[in-house]
Write a protein that holds these residues in place. Sequence first.
Motif, mmCIF file in Angstrom:
data_model
loop_
_atom_site.group_PDB
_atom_site.id
_atom_site.type_symbol
_atom_site.label_atom_id
_atom_site.label_comp_id
_atom_site.label_asym_id
_atom_site.label_seq_id
_atom_site.Cartn_x
_atom_site.Cartn_y
_atom_site.Cartn_z
ATOM 1 N N UNK A 87 0.821 -1.209 0.000
ATOM 2 C CA UNK A 87 0.000 0.000 0.000
ATOM 3 C C UNK A 87 0.863 1.271 0.000
ATOM 4 N N UNK A 88 1.863 1.269 -0.857
ATOM 5 C CA UNK A 88 2.735 2.430 -0.970
ATOM 6 C C UNK A 88 3.926 2.419 -0.045
ATOM 7 N N UNK A 89 3.948 1.528 0.896
ATOM 8 C CA UNK A 89 5.071 1.424 1.830
ATOM 9 C C UNK A 89 6.093 0.454 1.254
ATOM 10 N N UNK A 90 7.231 0.949 0.813
ATOM 11 C CA UNK A 90 8.259 0.130 0.186
ATOM 12 C C UNK A 90 9.227 -0.416 1.226
ATOM 13 N N UNK A 91 9.422 -1.720 1.161
ATOM 14 C CA UNK A 91 10.364 -2.366 2.076
ATOM 15 C C UNK A 91 11.414 -3.081 1.256
ATOM 16 N N UNK A 92 12.679 -2.724 1.480
ATOM 17 C CA UNK A 92 13.764 -3.325 0.717
ATOM 18 C C UNK A 92 13.982 -4.764 1.195
ATOM 19 N N UNK A 93 14.096 -5.672 0.204
ATOM 20 C CA UNK A 93 14.279 -7.091 0.516
ATOM 21 C C UNK A 93 15.411 -7.645 -0.340
ATOM 22 N N UNK A 94 15.793 -8.869 -0.040
ATOM 23 C CA UNK A 94 16.834 -9.534 -0.821
ATOM 24 C C UNK A 94 16.232 -10.113 -2.111
ATOM 25 N N UNK A 95 17.123 -10.525 -2.976
ATOM 26 C CA UNK A 95 16.672 -11.116 -4.235
ATOM 27 C C UNK A 95 15.920 -12.414 -3.989
ATOM 28 N N UNK A 96 16.329 -13.170 -2.984
ATOM 29 C CA UNK A 96 15.657 -14.425 -2.674
ATOM 30 C C UNK A 96 14.231 -14.181 -2.198
ATOM 31 N N UNK A 97 14.043 -13.206 -1.336
ATOM 32 C CA UNK A 97 12.698 -12.879 -0.851
ATOM 33 C C UNK A 97 11.842 -12.361 -2.002
ATOM 34 N N UNK A 98 12.449 -11.568 -2.861
ATOM 35 C CA UNK A 98 11.737 -11.050 -4.034
ATOM 36 C C UNK A 98 11.269 -12.206 -4.918
ATOM 37 N N UNK A 99 12.141 -13.187 -5.152
ATOM 38 C CA UNK A 99 11.762 -14.330 -5.970
ATOM 39 C C UNK A 99 10.665 -15.158 -5.338
ATOM 40 N N UNK A 100 10.751 -15.374 -4.028
ATOM 41 C CA UNK A 100 9.705 -16.139 -3.341
ATOM 42 C C UNK A 100 8.373 -15.398 -3.376
ATOM 43 N N UNK A 101 8.409 -14.069 -3.309
ATOM 44 C CA UNK A 101 7.176 -13.278 -3.367
ATOM 45 C C UNK A 101 6.529 -13.388 -4.745
ATOM 46 N N UNK A 102 7.352 -13.395 -5.790
ATOM 47 C CA UNK A 102 6.809 -13.561 -7.146
ATOM 48 C C UNK A 102 6.148 -14.931 -7.290
ATOM 49 N N UNK A 103 6.808 -15.972 -6.775
ATOM 50 C CA UNK A 103 6.237 -17.316 -6.868
ATOM 51 C C UNK A 103 4.941 -17.424 -6.076
ATOM 52 N N UNK A 104 4.889 -16.802 -4.903
ATOM 53 C CA UNK A 104 3.658 -16.831 -4.107
ATOM 54 C C UNK A 104 2.530 -16.098 -4.822
ATOM 55 N N UNK A 105 2.862 -14.996 -5.474
ATOM 56 C CA UNK A 105 1.857 -14.225 -6.219
ATOM 57 C C UNK A 105 1.316 -15.053 -7.378
ATOM 58 N N UNK A 106 2.219 -15.681 -8.126
ATOM 59 C CA UNK A 106 1.790 -16.528 -9.240
ATOM 60 C C UNK A 106 0.970 -17.709 -8.742
ATOM 61 N N UNK A 107 1.390 -18.298 -7.643
ATOM 62 C CA UNK A 107 0.693 -19.458 -7.091
ATOM 63 C C UNK A 107 -0.745 -19.100 -6.727
ATOM 64 N N UNK A 108 -0.940 -17.947 -6.138
ATOM 65 C CA UNK A 108 -2.274 -17.544 -5.700
ATOM 66 C C UNK A 108 -3.194 -17.287 -6.896
#
Length: 207
Positions: free
Chosen positions: A115-136
Amino acid sequence: MANTYKVHIALALLLAALSTLIVGLTLLPGSPLLPRATTFVVLGLTFTLFGAAGLRALSAAQSIGPGKLLRMAPSRLVVTAGVLVGGAVVCLAVGGLPSGGQPMKEAGVYYLNSHGDLRKVTREVYGESIKAEMRFFVTWFTFLSAYAAVLVACAHRAAAPDPVRHTPALAPPAPVPAAPGSPCDAVGACEWCGQLKSATSLPYCPR
């Protein structure tokens, strides 16, 4: 026309199977095997097939009713669709839902946007977030594709001619007039001479 129904059902089942496979691939460790754009491609195909299936089902339901339409679903197709959806749901339950925000990448830096709040993460967390988004999202697409196949099958059965309902009634055989000198026992006008007969008249045609 029957072939278009079969092709529609086959494409919907194929897309449902492909969606289930995509959901399963998100459980593998490491970076996502498929690009994020895969979700949008599956989205477009799913809504195209589901929209066409909805139109066919709506047309069929107007003549026989929605309740009766859904009861016409072939049992084997329902089982197949249920297995595909169940597989995607199991993968979703094992892998988990997306959390922490939407994954973003800007200037080589990875973020989660909540919701507009940006939180810096690692590449691994970014990749897992993409997979979770696709999975849903792709799990939902699996359900819609499988449901589209069932709807088209129901519409196909509703459009097929009912052999009992559409068999024309056999016309009664035309009466054969009695030949002269043969018994004429029908009460009413004689078939040959037209004279009125009754139960007490002569049993033979006077002609």
